[in-house]
Structures are given as C-alpha cells and as structure tokens.
Design a protein around this motif. Structure first.
Motif, PDB file in Angstrom:
ATOM      1  N   PRO A   1      13.777 -34.474 -11.569  1.00 44.08           N
ATOM      2  CA  PRO A   1      12.741 -33.454 -11.765  1.00 44.08           C
ATOM      3  C   PRO A   1      13.048 -32.574 -12.969  1.00 44.08           C
ATOM      4  O   PRO A   1      14.205 -32.268 -13.271  1.00 44.08           O
ATOM      5  N   THR A   2      11.999 -32.209 -13.678  1.00 41.45           N
ATOM      6  CA  THR A   2      12.151 -31.325 -14.834  1.00 41.45           C
ATOM      7  C   THR A   2      11.979 -29.851 -14.466  1.00 41.45           C
ATOM      8  O   THR A   2      12.095 -28.977 -15.330  1.00 41.45           O
ATOM      9  N   GLY A   3      11.678 -29.608 -13.214  1.00 42.22           N
ATOM     10  CA  GLY A   3      11.535 -28.227 -12.762  1.00 42.22           C
ATOM     11  C   GLY A   3      11.244 -28.177 -11.275  1.00 42.22           C
ATOM     12  O   GLY A   3      10.904 -29.183 -10.652  1.00 42.22           O
ATOM     13  N   GLU A   4      11.390 -27.001 -10.703  1.00 45.41           N
ATOM     14  CA  GLU A   4      11.090 -26.769  -9.297  1.00 45.41           C
ATOM     15  C   GLU A   4      10.345 -25.450  -9.148  1.00 45.41           C
ATOM     16  O   GLU A   4      10.585 -24.507  -9.908  1.00 45.41           O
ATOM     17  N   LEU A   5       9.455 -25.418  -8.188  1.00 44.97           N
ATOM     18  CA  LEU A   5       8.772 -24.177  -7.838  1.00 44.97           C
ATOM     19  C   LEU A   5       9.282 -23.735  -6.483  1.00 44.97           C
ATOM     20  O   LEU A   5       9.348 -24.530  -5.542  1.00 44.97           O
TER      21      LEU A   5
ATOM     22  N   PRO B   1      12.911 -24.439  -2.286  1.00 40.62           N
ATOM     23  CA  PRO B   1      12.182 -25.298  -3.240  1.00 40.62           C
ATOM     24  C   PRO B   1      11.022 -25.990  -2.530  1.00 40.62           C
ATOM     25  O   PRO B   1      11.209 -26.654  -1.510  1.00 40.62           O
TER      26      PRO B   1
ATOM     27  N   ALA C   1       8.535 -30.102  -6.564  1.00 38.77           N
ATOM     28  CA  ALA C   1       9.315 -30.634  -7.678  1.00 38.77           C
ATOM     29  C   ALA C   1       8.352 -31.104  -8.763  1.00 38.77           C
ATOM     30  O   ALA C   1       7.301 -31.684  -8.461  1.00 38.77           O
ATOM     31  N   VAL C   2       8.702 -30.843 -10.010  1.00 39.99           N
ATOM     32  CA  VAL C   2       7.847 -31.181 -11.152  1.00 39.99           C
ATOM     33  C   VAL C   2       8.541 -32.287 -11.950  1.00 39.99           C
ATOM     34  O   VAL C   2       9.729 -32.185 -12.267  1.00 39.99           O
ATOM     35  N   TYR C   3       7.775 -33.322 -12.306  1.00 41.56           N
ATOM     36  CA  TYR C   3       8.308 -34.441 -13.083  1.00 41.56           C
ATOM     37  C   TYR C   3       7.481 -34.598 -14.356  1.00 41.56           C
ATOM     38  O   TYR C   3       6.252 -34.679 -14.291  1.00 41.56           O
TER      39      TYR C   3
ATOM     40  N   THR D   1       6.386 -29.056 -17.220  1.00 44.03           N
ATOM     41  CA  THR D   1       6.454 -27.809 -16.459  1.00 44.03           C
ATOM     42  C   THR D   1       5.046 -27.375 -16.075  1.00 44.03           C
ATOM     43  O   THR D   1       4.053 -27.778 -16.693  1.00 44.03           O
TER      44      THR D   1
ATOM     45  N   ARG E   1       4.184 -20.879 -12.468  1.00 41.88           N
ATOM     46  CA  ARG E   1       4.656 -20.565 -11.121  1.00 41.88           C
ATOM     47  C   ARG E   1       3.505 -20.346 -10.147  1.00 41.88           C
ATOM     48  O   ARG E   1       3.644 -20.565  -8.938  1.00 41.88           O
TER      49      ARG E   1
ATOM     50  N   SER F   1       2.253 -22.756  -7.151  1.00 39.58           N
ATOM     51  CA  SER F   1       2.766 -22.775  -5.782  1.00 39.58           C
ATOM     52  C   SER F   1       1.841 -22.043  -4.814  1.00 39.58           C
ATOM     53  O   SER F   1       1.994 -22.166  -3.597  1.00 39.58           O
TER      54      SER F   1
END
Length: 439
Positions: A218-222, A265, A268-270, A273, A276, A279
């Motif tokens: 994943p390139t990021g998480e919220l 978390p 998950a972002v793939y 981005t 925020r 969410s």
C-alpha cells in the motif's frame, strides 16, 4: 476464473443506500416527516376552505355559507374529541407495545428489537397517529367565533373532512399494527423476517468475487478518526468515485461488523494517495446492521437458538426452527462466490477495480451457523438430529472444496454425543438425522 456461480443477480450499489438504511434504523424520521406533510396538507385545505367561502360570498350565497358553517360546527365536536383522545390512545398503545418488545427480546435475543424499530407498519401507525393529533389541533385553530355568514373569512369544512379521513386511516393502521406486533412475537415469523433480510444482503453483494489478488504494497493508509464502534457499512459509490478520480485502488481493511477504535487503519490505498476526507464514507455505529453484513443474519439466528437451549428457557423446538433457517441460508450460498469482493467503476461489473472489500469465507459462515449451537446440542436429541440432517443436506449440495467445515462439524457433533450420552440406544437415537428433529 472462479469456479463458483452466483445464485442471484447483482444489484449495483446506489449513492443513497447507506442513508436510507440508517434512516430505517431510526424511529424519529417517519413521524417528523408525517407531521411536516400533514401541516402542508392542512395549509392547502385551509386555503381551499377560504376560497370556497369567498367565492360563495361574492356570489351572494350567504345561506349556503351558513349551511356549511353549521356542518363544520357539528364536525367540531368530533374534531375536539379526537384531539383530546388521540394522544392518550397513542400513549396506551405504544406502552403496551414496549412491554411486548421487552418480552420478545428476552425470549429470543436483544438484537431482534431492531425488527420492531425497522417495521414499516409500526412507523406508519405511529406517524399517522401523531399526524392525526396534530391535524386536529390545527383544524381547531381555524374555527371562528364569527357567526354572520357575510363576515366569515373561512369555514373549516375540507379540513374537518381530512381529519375524519385521517381517523379512519388510523383505525385501519391500528388493526394492521396489532396483527403485525402479534406476528412478531411468534418465533416462526421472527426467524422468517431475519432470514428475509439476510437474503436481501446476498442480493446486494457483487456476484463477481475477487480472488486473493496481490495488490502490492500500500502507498498509504487512512485511519479511523471518529468514535469507537462497529463498522456498519461503507458508501461504495463514494469510495469507487474517489478511487477513480485519484487513479487508485482502495481496500477496506476491517470487515463489516468489526469493532474499530480511533486510530485503526480502515482503508489501504494502492497506486497513489487520496484525501483524508475519503474515510468519511465509512460508517461506524453502536450496533451491526443488515445493510452490508452477510453474517449478521446467522449471528441473530444462532443467538435465538442458543437462548432457546439455555437451561432457563429449555426450548429445543425454537432452536430447530432457527437451524431450519440457518440451513436455508447456507444452502443459498453453497455455490456462490464468497470472500473478498471487487467493486468496479463501470456498470454491471465492468471497468477497473477500484474497491476491494473483505467478506466472510464459507468456513466463517459455517462456523458462525453451527459452532455454538453444536456445543449445546448434546443434551437435546431433537437438536442433534436436526443438525445432522442439515449438515448432510448441505454436504449433498456444496462443491467438494467446501465440504471440510461441514464434515468437521459433523464429526465433532458425533463425538460430543458419544462422549456425553451414556446409553447406547439414546446415542443411536440422538445421532439419527431427522429434518424435523423429533417429528
């Protein structure tokens, strides 16, 4: 390619589906909306009454105005009686109903209270009763002390007729409400309602299930920023639109029904981005709902069976009725794709994958339906016989790949009965499959 085939067509998610489901779980929206609506109806009827009187006065038909005023005055007695009696009637009826709900929740499960809250008849009855009471008060304000037909500004005739119509509608809804409430106090109708809602969840679940695809790192998480609670549902349309707009794939990390706390978390972002605020499409509440929760129906049916098998209740027949519906629900899922599901950005499952949501696997649902009940079945041959028959029926319908959890529960049930029941004849009787339990 997935080897399982869907048993029902897929219904594409709608933007307002979560909002509609959340409003159905409240008891304030329908009464408030009905009172606003009846106020608008009263305003329209009042305008009609005023227009009728003005037209007759302009035509010099004062005797007709006087006759209409006499009719309206006779109706005033009825309207006054309605306004004084309706609120008392509402209080008595719904006080008795609350007692019935408490009895039902104690007999079946506290989670079935939401059936009464979501009941359309219950909400319609309460809404019409309150609307009738409010309308009667509004109509009483339209009566004038003036008796000279040449000076009257309005005669509340249409308003009085509307009030009488609302009273008739209230009586009809009251009969339907009593019938519905009595039905919901019977276990057969309760488990039927639960099963019906569980099947509607199947209709909303995508027919194309994702294999356990590797999305990479994943390139990021919220993170969840709101209050702690149960993950009720997600707004699929908003998440898919946000993922398409930013060219990413989102994965919902908790499963629907999981309890989450602030900082958990949640997405998950793939491939990029997202802001925020995305969410915010994830809804957290104090209890689970049927909207997207495939296992919630089995949870409620299992709770009803467990309470029926408790020493305080000792009602194995109710447990058998719950097992009937558990087997029915699992049979409908026997050849359906389960596990992670993909939501795409095109119609009818076409386009790019934008959202991956983990769902319960076949083993999860089988364990949810049978594990706890099996532990209480040794003391009730009626339940053990019904469970064995249900497991055998499912084994005859599922693909070989899905037989393992069913065989495991069957083996454990047989061992439990053999270990618990001392007499050989009783053991043989308890281990004989029977769809009715014991006749």
């Amino acid at each position: 390619m997935n080897q399982f085939t869907p048993s029902v067509p897929y219904r594409r998610p709608r933007m307002l589906s979560p909002l509609r489901e959340h409003l159905r779980d409240t008891f304030w929206f329908a009464p408030v909306a009905s009172m606003v609506l009846v106020t608008l109806l009263w305003w329209g009827c009042s305008a009609i009454d005023t227009a009728i009187v003005e037209t007759l006065q302009d035509a010099g038909e004062y005797e007709v105005v006087a006759d209409l005023a006499g009719v309206a005055e006779d109706a005033k007695t009825i309207v006054t009686t309605i306004s004084s009696a309706m609120m008392t009637f509402i209080g008595v009826v719904f006080s008795i109903s609350l007692v019935a709900v408490q009895m039902a929740s104690g007999q079946f499960s506290p989670r079935i209270v939401r059936i009464f809250i979501r009941s359309r008849i219950t909400k319609a009855t309460f809404s019409v009763f309150l609307a009738t009471f409010l309308l009667s008060l509004l109509v009483l304000t339209s009566y004038e002390s003036e008796t000279d037909p040449r000076l009257m500004s309005t005669v509340p005739l249409v308003q009085s007729i509307l009030t009488l119509v609302m009273v008739g509608l209230s009586l009809l809804l009251f009969v339907a409400y009593v019938n519905q409430t009595l039905r919901l106090m019977r276990v057969g109708h309760v488990v039927d309602r639960i099963t019906g809602e569980a099947f509607r969840v199947i209709e909303k679940t995508p027919a194309y299930a994702a294999q356990a695809r590797d999305l990479g790192r994943p390139t990021g998480e919220l993170l969840h920023r709101g209050r702690a609670g149960v993950l009720r549902d997600v707004n699929v349309v908003l998440l898919v639109a946000a993922a398409r707009r930013h060219g990413v794939v989102l994965r919902l990390l908790p499963r629907i029904g999981d309890f989450v706390v602030p900082g958990t978390p949640i997405l998950a972002v793939y491939g990029g981005t997202v802001p925020r605020r995305v969410s915010g499409a994830v809804s957290v509440g104090i209890e689970r709902t049927f909207h997207q929760d495939l296992g919630f129906g089995l949870r409620q049916l299992s709770d009803i069976a467990l309470r029926a098998l408790s020493p305080a209740v000792n009602d194995p027949t109710t447990a058998v009725q719950a097992l009937d519906r558990i087997v029915q629900f699992l049979t409908a899922l026997a050849t359906r794709p389960l596990g992670p599901v993909e939501y795409r950005d095109g119609r009818h499952g076409s386009g790019e994958v934008r959202l991956v949501q983990d769902g319960p696997e076949w083993t999860d649902l089988v364990d949810l339906g049978f594990a706890e009940i099996r532990g209480c079945a040794a003391d009730s041959p009626q339940v053990s016989r019904r469970m064995l028959a249900g497991l055998d029926d499912l084994l005859a319908r599922v693909p070989p790949e899905r037989a393992e959890p069913l065989l495991r529960h069957r083996t454990l049930l047989v061992r439990l009965v053999e270990r618990t029941v001392p007499e050989a004849a009783d053991r043989a009787f308890a281990l004989e499959p029977d769809r009715q339990g014991i006749g």
